[in-house]
Structure formats: C-alpha cells, structure tokens
Design an enzyme around this catalytic site. Structure first.
Site, mmCIF file in Angstrom:
data_model
loop_
_atom_site.group_PDB
_atom_site.id
_atom_site.type_symbol
_atom_site.label_atom_id
_atom_site.label_comp_id
_atom_site.label_asym_id
_atom_site.label_seq_id
_atom_site.Cartn_x
_atom_site.Cartn_y
_atom_site.Cartn_z
ATOM 1 N N ILE A 18 -50.654 -70.930 107.755
ATOM 2 C CA ILE A 18 -50.121 -71.832 108.773
ATOM 3 C C ILE A 18 -49.264 -71.069 109.779
ATOM 4 O O ILE A 18 -49.377 -71.272 110.984
ATOM 5 C CB ILE A 18 -49.264 -72.951 108.129
ATOM 6 C CG1 ILE A 18 -50.082 -73.731 107.094
ATOM 7 C CG2 ILE A 18 -48.675 -73.878 109.187
ATOM 8 C CD1 ILE A 18 -51.301 -74.456 107.640
ATOM 9 N N ARG A 41 -50.472 -77.654 98.005
ATOM 10 C CA ARG A 41 -49.133 -77.085 97.805
ATOM 11 C C ARG A 41 -48.743 -76.323 99.063
ATOM 12 O O ARG A 41 -49.480 -75.437 99.515
ATOM 13 C CB ARG A 41 -49.103 -76.125 96.599
ATOM 14 C CG ARG A 41 -49.506 -76.761 95.285
ATOM 15 C CD ARG A 41 -48.449 -77.744 94.805
ATOM 16 N NE ARG A 41 -48.764 -78.256 93.489
ATOM 17 C CZ ARG A 41 -49.022 -79.529 93.234
ATOM 18 N NH1 ARG A 41 -49.023 -80.417 94.216
ATOM 19 N NH2 ARG A 41 -49.271 -79.926 91.998
ATOM 20 N N ARG A 67 -24.861 -70.458 109.763
ATOM 21 C CA ARG A 67 -26.199 -70.662 109.216
ATOM 22 C C ARG A 67 -26.865 -71.796 109.983
ATOM 23 O O ARG A 67 -26.536 -72.966 109.811
ATOM 24 C CB ARG A 67 -26.134 -70.975 107.718
ATOM 25 C CG ARG A 67 -25.691 -69.796 106.872
ATOM 26 C CD ARG A 67 -26.603 -68.623 107.067
ATOM 27 N NE ARG A 67 -26.438 -67.613 106.026
ATOM 28 C CZ ARG A 67 -27.109 -66.489 106.013
ATOM 29 N NH1 ARG A 67 -27.968 -66.209 106.972
ATOM 30 N NH2 ARG A 67 -26.911 -65.619 105.044
ATOM 31 N N ALA A 79 -25.655 -60.166 101.386
ATOM 32 C CA ALA A 79 -27.032 -60.342 100.930
ATOM 33 C C ALA A 79 -27.993 -60.039 102.068
ATOM 34 O O ALA A 79 -27.604 -60.021 103.236
ATOM 35 C CB ALA A 79 -27.244 -61.771 100.433
ATOM 36 N N GLU A 95 -27.230 -53.373 102.044
ATOM 37 C CA GLU A 95 -26.708 -54.630 102.593
ATOM 38 C C GLU A 95 -25.188 -54.696 102.478
ATOM 39 O O GLU A 95 -24.511 -55.162 103.396
ATOM 40 C CB GLU A 95 -27.346 -55.837 101.899
ATOM 41 C CG GLU A 95 -28.765 -56.111 102.315
ATOM 42 C CD GLU A 95 -28.906 -56.559 103.766
ATOM 43 O OE1 GLU A 95 -27.943 -57.065 104.367
ATOM 44 O OE2 GLU A 95 -30.017 -56.389 104.309
ATOM 45 N N GLU A 99 -23.069 -55.057 105.959
ATOM 46 C CA GLU A 99 -22.333 -56.285 106.232
ATOM 47 C C GLU A 99 -20.827 -56.154 106.075
ATOM 48 O O GLU A 99 -20.082 -56.875 106.729
ATOM 49 C CB GLU A 99 -22.852 -57.427 105.352
ATOM 50 C CG GLU A 99 -24.267 -57.826 105.695
ATOM 51 C CD GLU A 99 -24.736 -59.078 104.975
ATOM 52 O OE1 GLU A 99 -23.964 -59.668 104.193
ATOM 53 O OE2 GLU A 99 -25.894 -59.465 105.206
ATOM 54 N N SER A 116 -36.091 -71.037 95.059
ATOM 55 C CA SER A 116 -36.624 -72.403 95.176
ATOM 56 C C SER A 116 -38.086 -72.421 94.756
ATOM 57 O O SER A 116 -38.982 -72.527 95.592
ATOM 58 C CB SER A 116 -36.504 -72.909 96.625
ATOM 59 O OG SER A 116 -35.166 -73.027 97.005
ATOM 60 N N PRO A 117 -38.381 -72.304 93.449
ATOM 61 C CA PRO A 117 -39.761 -72.126 93.000
ATOM 62 C C PRO A 117 -40.675 -73.316 93.251
ATOM 63 O O PRO A 117 -41.886 -73.200 93.086
ATOM 64 C CB PRO A 117 -39.622 -71.844 91.504
ATOM 65 C CG PRO A 117 -38.305 -72.431 91.119
ATOM 66 C CD PRO A 117 -37.428 -72.296 92.330
ATOM 67 N N GLU A 122 -39.635 -66.565 96.829
ATOM 68 C CA GLU A 122 -38.527 -65.608 96.997
ATOM 69 C C GLU A 122 -37.860 -65.311 95.660
ATOM 70 O O GLU A 122 -37.390 -66.203 94.969
ATOM 71 C CB GLU A 122 -37.471 -66.148 97.960
ATOM 72 C CG GLU A 122 -36.301 -65.187 98.118
ATOM 73 C CD GLU A 122 -35.145 -65.739 98.931
ATOM 74 O OE1 GLU A 122 -34.291 -64.938 99.335
ATOM 75 O OE2 GLU A 122 -35.088 -66.959 99.168
ATOM 76 N N GLU A 141 -28.094 -56.443 114.757
ATOM 77 C CA GLU A 141 -27.677 -56.828 116.105
ATOM 78 C C GLU A 141 -27.605 -58.339 116.313
ATOM 79 O O GLU A 141 -26.881 -58.809 117.190
ATOM 80 C CB GLU A 141 -28.577 -56.184 117.156
ATOM 81 C CG GLU A 141 -30.032 -56.594 117.056
ATOM 82 C CD GLU A 141 -30.929 -55.812 117.996
ATOM 83 O OE1 GLU A 141 -31.912 -56.419 118.470
ATOM 84 O OE2 GLU A 141 -30.660 -54.628 118.241
ATOM 85 N N GLU A 143 -26.581 -60.405 113.858
ATOM 86 C CA GLU A 143 -25.678 -60.895 112.806
ATOM 87 C C GLU A 143 -24.238 -60.854 113.298
ATOM 88 O O GLU A 143 -23.764 -59.816 113.747
ATOM 89 C CB GLU A 143 -25.762 -59.993 111.559
ATOM 90 C CG GLU A 143 -26.682 -60.457 110.502
ATOM 91 C CD GLU A 143 -26.623 -59.578 109.263
ATOM 92 O OE1 GLU A 143 -26.783 -60.139 108.173
ATOM 93 O OE2 GLU A 143 -26.444 -58.353 109.371
#
Length: 185
Positions: A18, A41, A67, A79, A95, A99, A116-117, A122, A141, A143
């Site tokens: 998609i 699914r 966010r 993260a 990271e 950060e 989030s299965p 992920e 750049e 962030e």
C-alpha cells in the site's frame, strides 16, 4: 506435535503493498485462517528500534520532544530505529550519544519486545547503560530535543501526568524500579 510458534497460523494467500516510506511500509495481507475462512490483515513493516535506560548516579536521562501523532510533547528515554543491518547494541550507543551527548562502555540488554504485534512487526531492543560520560549531542536535523536527568520519583510523577506515556519508557521506569529494589534487571 504442533509447533507452538505456528499454533493458529494464518497462511498468507496474497500481499498488497500500500505504502513505502522512509521508516515504515504498509501492506494488506489476505490470509487463510485455521478454519479455512479468508480474512485481511493490515500490517506495518518496521526495521526495528532500540531504546536506552541511561542511568547517571541516581537519575535517568530522558529527552523531551514533540510527537506529531499525539499532538503533544513527550518525555521519553533515548531511542531510535535500526539502520539496515545495524547491530542493536551499537545502535543503542549511537542513539544515546546522538540524542543526549552521553557515551558509555557499560551496556546490558534488558529485553526485546514487539511494540504492537496486532498490526506491526517492530521489534524494540531495550538496553541499560551506566558509567556515563558527557559529550555533545548530535540529534538528526529534523529532531528537536531537550535532555534532562530525572529521579525515579519524577519519572513516576511524569507517568501519572502522562508526560511519559509511551510503552518503552514506562517499561524502562519499571525496570529501573526493579533494579533499585533488587540490584538486578
């Protein structure tokens, strides 16, 4: 005997791509259910990520950033996503430094878990680091971050106030609390 990892397996009949973006892709899989019926699914594909519980004396290093999906700023542990073929341990140290500016030579894996299965693949790798040495932060750049060190009590208050409301940071706070109580994670 049935393979426990394949119990209730849904066999993919067809995949429809998609969207393919910079971080994620979205596909719709048509699957055959264990009872022979067909279902769809919607699946988000993600390269995986790392997160770091960075402990400095009796404080945890966090970053605050906006966010967009939540339309608000959040306080989180450092993260980021894995680059293609990148070792999660090296990504965690990368990271952390990008950060926060902090570096460490003492890092331990706590856990790896799916975020989030129900709709995404992920896999997030959570590490704890100690013996931090301050350097200079080099965020991406796009962030915009503010770094601070907070106590366990402040972290728990941030959770109550929903300033901390993401799963990885809440899990890290609970791991830190366990560490303080038992001496191990």
């Amino acid at each position: 005997m049935t393979d426990v990892h394949k119990k209730f397996e849904e066999k993919t009949i067809r995949t429809e791509p998609i969207f393919t973006g910079k971080i994620i892709s979205l596909q719709v899989d048509h699957v055959e259910l264990p009872n022979g019926e067909v279902a769809t699914r919607e699946i988000v594909k993600h390269p995986g990520a790392v997160a770091v519980l960075a402990l400095l004396d009796d404080k945890m290093i966090v970053v605050e950033q906006y966010r967009k999906p939540l339309e608000k700023s959040q306080v989180e542990i450092p993260a980021g996503k894995l680059d293609a073929g990148e070792d999660p341990l090296h990504a965690a140290l990368r990271e952390l430094e990008e950060e926060t500016g902090y570096k460490s030579d003492q890092i331990r894996h706590i856990s790896s878990f799916y975020t989030s299965p129900g709709f995404a693949d992920e896999l997030l790798h959570l590490y704890v680091v100690e013996n931090l040495v301050k350097g200079e932060a080099r965020p991406d750049e796009d962030e915009f971050l503010e770094c601070e060190a907070i106590t366990l009590e402040e972290a728990q208050q941030y959770i109550r106030e929903q300033r901390i409301s993401d799963a990885k940071t809440i899990m890290a706070v609970y791991a830190w609390q366990l560490y303080k109580l038992t001496g191990s994670i």
